[in-house]
Design an enzyme around this catalytic site. Structure first.
Site, PDB file in Angstrom:
ATOM      1  N   LYS A  87       0.860  -1.191   0.000  1.00  0.00           N
ATOM      2  CA  LYS A  87       0.000   0.000   0.000  1.00  0.00           C
ATOM      3  C   LYS A  87       0.896   1.241   0.000  1.00  0.00           C
ATOM      4  O   LYS A  87       1.771   1.387   0.855  1.00  0.00           O
ATOM      5  CB  LYS A  87      -0.896  -0.041   1.251  1.00  0.00           C
TER       6      LYS A  87
HETATM    7  O1  G3P Z   1      -7.853   1.637   5.284  1.00  0.00           O
HETATM    8  C1  G3P Z   1      -8.201   2.865   4.764  1.00  0.00           C
HETATM    9  C2  G3P Z   1      -9.570   3.394   5.098  1.00  0.00           C
HETATM   10  O2  G3P Z   1     -10.520   2.395   4.948  1.00  0.00           O
HETATM   11  C3  G3P Z   1      -9.663   4.162   6.371  1.00  0.00           C
HETATM   12  O3  G3P Z   1     -10.972   4.290   6.856  1.00  0.00           O
HETATM   13  O4  G3P Z   1     -12.565   4.839   8.656  1.00  0.00           O
HETATM   14  O5  G3P Z   1     -10.177   5.553   8.885  1.00  0.00           O
HETATM   15  O6  G3P Z   1     -11.685   6.664   7.253  1.00  0.00           O
HETATM   16  P1  G3P Z   1     -11.366   5.401   7.958  1.00  0.00           P
END
Ligand code: G3P
Length: 217
Positions: A87
Site C-alpha cells: 500500500k
Molecule cells: O484503510 C483505509 C480506510 O478504509 C480508512 O478508513 O474509517 O479511517 O476513514 P477510515
C-alpha cells in the site's frame, strides 16, 4: 464485487473468513497501532499472522514517504509473503514507486485517493488497486459515492485494469451503493459486513418457522 475487511484485528479477520465471503484484508498504520502493535519485528509478525488466515490480498502500507525508503520497505513487505499487496500513499514519490513495483511484478494499492485525477494517475502508473476514501469525504460534506462513480466512468473509458477498492466505509448502505455503482472491491470494518446480514423480517420469519416446525418433527 470482492469483499475485503479493513482491520488489523485477527479475530475480526477470522470471523469474516469463516463467513466464507472474504477476498482480502486492508490495513493501515492507524489500524495496526489500534491493535497495540509496535516495532518493525512485531509489525512483520502481524502481517504474517494475517496472511496465515486469508487466501490472498493483504494490503500492508509503507511507513516512509521518500522513493528510496519506500522501495526498501516495499521489497521487505513483499518478501514476507506472496499474499502481500504493498500500500503506497498518493504522492509523487508514491506514483514513481507504483511504476517500479508494477515492473517488478509486485501488486500495489494506492491509498488516500480523494479525487478522480489522483485515481487516474495511479492507474496510469499501473496500480493494482486505488483506494478512494468515501467516508472521509462524507465526513466533510463532500459526496464520497460520487467520487467512486467518477473513477468508474474514467476507468471504463480507457479500459484500465486497476481495480476500484472503495475504502473508509461507514455503513452497510455504503457497501450496497458501491456495489450498485460497480466498485470492484469494498473494504469494510466487520461491523458493517455483519449489519448487511440483518433484517427484522428475516428474524421474525425465522422465529415463526421455528415455532411452526415444532409439530413437524
Ligand atoms: O484503510 C483505509 C480506510 O478504509 C480508512 O478508513 O474509517 O479511517 O476513514 P477510515
Amino acid at each position: 464485487m470482492k469483499f475485503f475487511i479493513d482491520t488489523a484485528n485477527l479475530q475480526h479477520i477470522k470471523t469474516a473468513q469463516d463467513l466464507g465471503i472474504l477476498d482480502g484484508v486492508t490495513t493501515n498504520p492507524s489500524l495496526m497501532a489500534k491493535e497495540g502493535i509496535t516495532g518493525a519485528a512485531a509489525v512483520k509478525a502481524h502481517y504474517k499472522a494475517i496472511c496465515d488466515i486469508v487466501e490472498d490480498k493483504v494490503s500492508a502500507e509503507v511507513l516512509s514517504t521518500t522513493y528510496d525508503e519506500m522501495l526498501a520497505e516495499a521489497k521487505e513487505l513483499a518478501a514476507l509473503d506472496p499474499k502481500i499487496v504493498v500500500k503506497v500513499p498518493m504522492i509523487a514519490d508514491g506514483l514513481k514507486l507504483i511504476k517500479t513495483l508494477t515492473g517488478m511484478g509486485i501488486r500495489t494499492n494506492c491509498t488516500l485517493i480523494f479525487s478522480p485525477g489522483q485515481a487516474l494517475l495511479a492507474a496510469k502508473a499501473g496500480a493494482t488497486y486505488v483506494s478512494p476514501f468515501l467516508g472521509r469525504l462524507d465526513d466533510i460534506c463532500q459526496d464520497g459515492l460520487n467520487l467512486i462513480q467518477e473513477i468508474r466512468e474514467i476507468f471504463d473509458n480507457y479500459d484500465f485494469h486497476t481495480e476500484i477498492l472503495a475504502a473508509s466505509i461507514r455503513s452497510p448502505l455504503h457497501i450496497t451503493y458501491c456495489a450498485k455503482i460497480g466498485a470492484d472491491v469494498v473494504t469494510s470494518p466487520l461491523d458493517s459486513i455483519l449489519r448487511l446480514l440483518k433484517h427484522p423480517l428475516t428474524d421474525n420469519g425465522l422465529a415463526q418457522f421455528i415455532k411452526d416446525s415444532e409439530g413437524l418433527k
